[in-house]
Motif scaffolding. Structure first.
Motif, short mmCIF file in Angstrom:
data_model
loop_
_atom_site.label_atom_id
_atom_site.label_comp_id
_atom_site.label_asym_id
_atom_site.label_seq_id
_atom_site.Cartn_x
_atom_site.Cartn_y
_atom_site.Cartn_z
N GLN A 147 0.85 -1.19 0.00
CA GLN A 147 0.00 0.00 0.00
C GLN A 147 0.89 1.24 0.00
O GLN A 147 1.54 1.54 1.00
CB GLN A 147 -0.83 -0.07 1.27
CG GLN A 147 -2.00 0.83 1.30
CD GLN A 147 -2.96 0.33 2.36
OE1 GLN A 147 -3.78 -0.51 2.10
NE2 GLN A 147 -2.82 0.83 3.56
N MET A 149 0.85 4.66 0.25
CA MET A 149 0.13 5.89 0.63
C MET A 149 1.08 6.88 1.30
O MET A 149 1.29 7.98 0.80
CB MET A 149 -1.02 5.56 1.58
CG MET A 149 -2.16 4.82 0.94
SD MET A 149 -3.54 4.79 2.10
CE MET A 149 -4.77 3.94 1.15
N SER A 150 1.66 6.51 2.46
CA SER A 150 2.45 7.45 3.26
C SER A 150 3.67 7.96 2.50
O SER A 150 4.31 7.22 1.76
CB SER A 150 2.94 6.79 4.55
OG SER A 150 1.85 6.29 5.28
N GLY A 155 1.74 11.63 6.21
CA GLY A 155 1.47 10.42 6.98
C GLY A 155 0.06 10.50 7.51
O GLY A 155 -0.90 10.11 6.84
N SER A 156 -0.08 11.06 8.72
CA SER A 156 -1.43 11.29 9.25
C SER A 156 -2.21 12.18 8.29
O SER A 156 -3.40 12.01 8.08
CB SER A 156 -1.35 12.01 10.61
OG SER A 156 -0.57 11.27 11.50
N TRP A 180 7.54 3.85 4.60
CA TRP A 180 6.87 2.94 5.53
C TRP A 180 5.96 1.95 4.79
O TRP A 180 4.91 1.60 5.27
CB TRP A 180 6.01 3.66 6.59
CG TRP A 180 6.62 4.88 7.22
CD1 TRP A 180 6.06 6.11 7.30
CD2 TRP A 180 7.90 4.98 7.86
NE1 TRP A 180 6.90 6.97 7.94
CE2 TRP A 180 8.05 6.31 8.30
CE3 TRP A 180 8.94 4.09 8.09
CZ2 TRP A 180 9.18 6.77 8.96
CZ3 TRP A 180 10.08 4.54 8.75
CH2 TRP A 180 10.17 5.86 9.17
N THR A 181 6.40 1.54 3.60
CA THR A 181 5.55 0.66 2.79
C THR A 181 5.75 -0.79 3.22
O THR A 181 6.77 -1.41 2.88
CB THR A 181 5.90 0.83 1.29
OG1 THR A 181 5.99 2.23 1.01
CG2 THR A 181 4.84 0.17 0.44
N SER A 182 4.78 -1.34 3.95
CA SER A 182 4.91 -2.70 4.48
C SER A 182 4.96 -3.71 3.35
O SER A 182 4.20 -3.61 2.39
CB SER A 182 3.73 -3.04 5.40
OG SER A 182 3.74 -2.22 6.53
N PHE A 232 9.17 -2.95 6.41
CA PHE A 232 8.73 -1.91 5.50
C PHE A 232 9.91 -1.28 4.75
O PHE A 232 11.06 -1.61 5.01
CB PHE A 232 7.82 -0.87 6.12
CG PHE A 232 8.20 -0.32 7.46
CD1 PHE A 232 7.21 -0.12 8.41
CD2 PHE A 232 9.49 0.05 7.76
CE1 PHE A 232 7.51 0.43 9.64
CE2 PHE A 232 9.80 0.60 8.99
CZ PHE A 232 8.80 0.79 9.93
N ILE A 374 1.28 3.48 16.03
CA ILE A 374 1.48 4.32 14.84
C ILE A 374 0.80 3.72 13.59
O ILE A 374 0.07 4.42 12.88
CB ILE A 374 3.00 4.50 14.55
CG1 ILE A 374 3.70 5.15 15.73
CG2 ILE A 374 3.20 5.33 13.28
CD1 ILE A 374 5.22 5.14 15.64
N ALA A 375 1.08 2.43 13.35
CA ALA A 375 0.60 1.80 12.10
C ALA A 375 -0.93 1.89 12.00
O ALA A 375 -1.63 1.75 13.01
CB ALA A 375 1.04 0.35 12.05
N THR A 378 -2.15 6.89 13.89
CA THR A 378 -1.55 7.03 15.23
C THR A 378 -2.65 7.13 16.30
O THR A 378 -3.81 7.41 16.00
CB THR A 378 -0.68 8.30 15.31
OG1 THR A 378 -1.54 9.43 15.15
CG2 THR A 378 0.39 8.32 14.25
N GLU A 380 -3.21 9.40 18.35
CA GLU A 380 -3.84 10.74 18.40
C GLU A 380 -4.94 10.84 17.34
O GLU A 380 -6.04 11.35 17.60
CB GLU A 380 -2.80 11.85 18.17
CG GLU A 380 -1.81 12.04 19.32
CD GLU A 380 -0.75 10.95 19.42
OE1 GLU A 380 -0.55 10.22 18.44
OE2 GLU A 380 -0.13 10.82 20.50
N ILE A 381 -4.64 10.31 16.15
CA ILE A 381 -5.62 10.37 15.05
C ILE A 381 -6.82 9.47 15.39
O ILE A 381 -7.98 9.84 15.17
CB ILE A 381 -4.95 9.94 13.72
CG1 ILE A 381 -3.82 10.90 13.36
CG2 ILE A 381 -5.97 9.82 12.59
CD1 ILE A 381 -4.22 12.33 13.09
#
Ligand SMILES: Cc1cc2nc3c(=O)[nH]c(=O)nc-3n(C[C@H](O)[C@H](O)[C@H](O)COP(=O)(O)OP(=O)(O)OC[C@H]3O[C@@H](n4cnc5c(N)ncnc54)[C@H](O)[C@@H]3O)c2cc1C
Length: 396
Positions: A147, A149-150, A155-156, A180-182, A232, A374-375, A378, A380-381
């Motif tokens: 995926q 995306m980031s 990121g967030s 950070w692409t897993s 990642f 985080i993954a 996060t 907070e989000i």
């Protein structure tokens, strides 16, 4: 007898049975007993596989692919996926029953996590007939996806994506960087979100694409994590040519495609599987009062999470769809891993630094903790999401 592959015959046969959840669980148990080792206790490898430093990562990849192939051949791949692409077309409750059972067995997992849970359903939802054919190959264990995306600056805040896709006469040219692409290094394909409208801002002007990672100009650089694994990677795009049919969904609707992917919220049963870990941790030395107090906190949290998941499980069985409360379980899971890591650190103290392989699993729990916060968004989000969607509070 037709010349269809054996796998498809097997899937069709099981489908014809149309099992209830209880019947399905019985079939699943019989299959697992025959093909895997029953290990309801001990370290839950599946939860931490991708964080671990592996002697032979290729062998792990092959064993995960083979297991996925075995599942497909016996009708246990893609439990909720449509029969049209080789899935079983059963309910989320059947899928949950499967996940719950599979956790009790020693099977190679982890490699297909994002591919099966998020990317496959996205490709099926938005894909053309040709793109949907990837779904069948995913279920057969032939294709791992990642995926994309980031980005370093997105990121967030995913709407800040700056990787560009410039239109050409017969396709697109992609330039930029993801991070950070897993599982990128095991993947043949990536699902990319890029800015396709020059000068556009935020969520407007984004498009989703299917990218062949073997295309000239794509470079995958694995990133080593503090756990020792390198699950990642950074992925660079340098004038990568994509055909017009690489677009997933409509041009300019990348934000909607991405939000749909994130909506395939992972419904986990981590609380139950953490029971294994907590039972194992009980054998450590808990004489020191601060360590013991922390461990008791963890046991209470684990029981609470398992009970919460049982409640979600029951609601699912009763026919309701998983709601945003899955976010609560995600938040609690991060706290549980970190709490256990902290308790183990207090119990073992300096011993954790010894070159003793029997401590590897505990070091892994301690060092993997931050990733769970985080993954997939996060803490907070996720808290903001809970505030708005679960509690109905005004946007912060
Ligand atoms: C194990 C792992 C696997 C991953 N796999 C993938 C993958 O396969 N594909 C992919 O695309 N990405 C992947 N990611 C990336 C992940 O999605 C991002 O790390 C995550 O979204 C956070 O983005 P960031 O790292 O850029 O941090 P930032 O967004 O820069 O956040 C930094 C800090 O600021 C806080 N913050 C940011 N915005 C807000 C806000 N509005 N309100 C309050 N606090 C805020 C965050 O909570 C965080 O503490 C993975 C990450 C991990 C850890």
């Amino acid at each position: 007898m037709t010349d269809r592959p054996r796998a498809e015959v097997a899937v069709t046969d099981v489908l014809a049975a149309g099992p209830t959840v209880a019947e399905f669980a019985e079939q699943a148990r019989a299959f697992l007993d025959e093909h895997a080792e029953h290990r309801p206790d001990g370290f839950p490898d599946a939860m931490f596989a991708q964080f671990r430093e592996m002697d032979d990562v290729e062998a792990w990849e092959q064993s995960c692919r083979q297991w996925q192939r075995t599942l497909f051949e016996h009708g246990f791949a893609g439990i909720t996926w449509p029969a049209e692409v080789g899935g079983r077309g059963l309910s989320p409750a059947h899928a949950l029953a499967w996940t719950d059972l599979e956790f009790e067995y020693d099977v190679p997992r982890g490699l297909f996590g994002v591919t099966l849970e998020m990317i496959g359903p996205t490709v099926y939802t938005f894909g053309t007939a040709a793109q949907k054919e990837h779904c069948r190959r995913i279920l057969r264990g032939e294709e791992v996806w990642c995926q994309l995306m980031s980005e370093p600056g997105a990121g967030s805040d995913l709407a800040a994506v700056s990787t560009s896709a410039r239109r050409t006469e017969d396709g697109w040219v992609v330039n930029g960087q993801k991070v950070w692409t897993s599982e990128a290094r095991h993947s043949r394909y990536g699902y990319l979100i890029a800015r396709s409208e020059p000068g556009s801002e935020r969520h407007r002007g984004l498009t989703a694409f299917v990218v062949d990672l073997e295309a000239p100009g794509v470079e995958v650089r694995p990133l080593r994590q503090m756990t020792g694994g390198a699950s990642f990677a950074e992925v660079f795009f340098d004038d990568v040519l994509l055909p017009a049919e690489a677009v997933l969904g409509e041009v300019g609707q990348g934000w909607m495609v991405a939000m749909t992917t994130l909506g395939f919220e992972r419904f986990t049963m981590f609380g139950r599987s953490f029971g294994r870990l907590v039972r194992q941790a009980a054998d450590l030395d808990w004489d020191a009062s601060d360590a013991r107090e922390r461990f008791v906190d963890v046991v209470v949290q684990q029981r609470g999470l398992a009970a919460f998941e049982e409640g979600m499980h029951a609601r699912l069985l009763a026919g309701s769809a998983p709601g945003p409360e899955a976010a609560l379980a995600k938040l609690a899971t991060g706290r549980l891993v970190s709490g256990l890591g902290d308790a183990v650190r207090r119990s073992l103290g300096a011993e954790l630094a010894l070159d003793d392989p029997s401590l590897d699993d505990w070091r892994l729990v301690l060092l993997a903790g931050p990733a769970f916060h985080i993954a997939g968004g996060t803490d907070e989000i996720v808290k903001s999401m809970i505030a708005e969607r679960v509690l109905g509070l005004p946007k912060g």
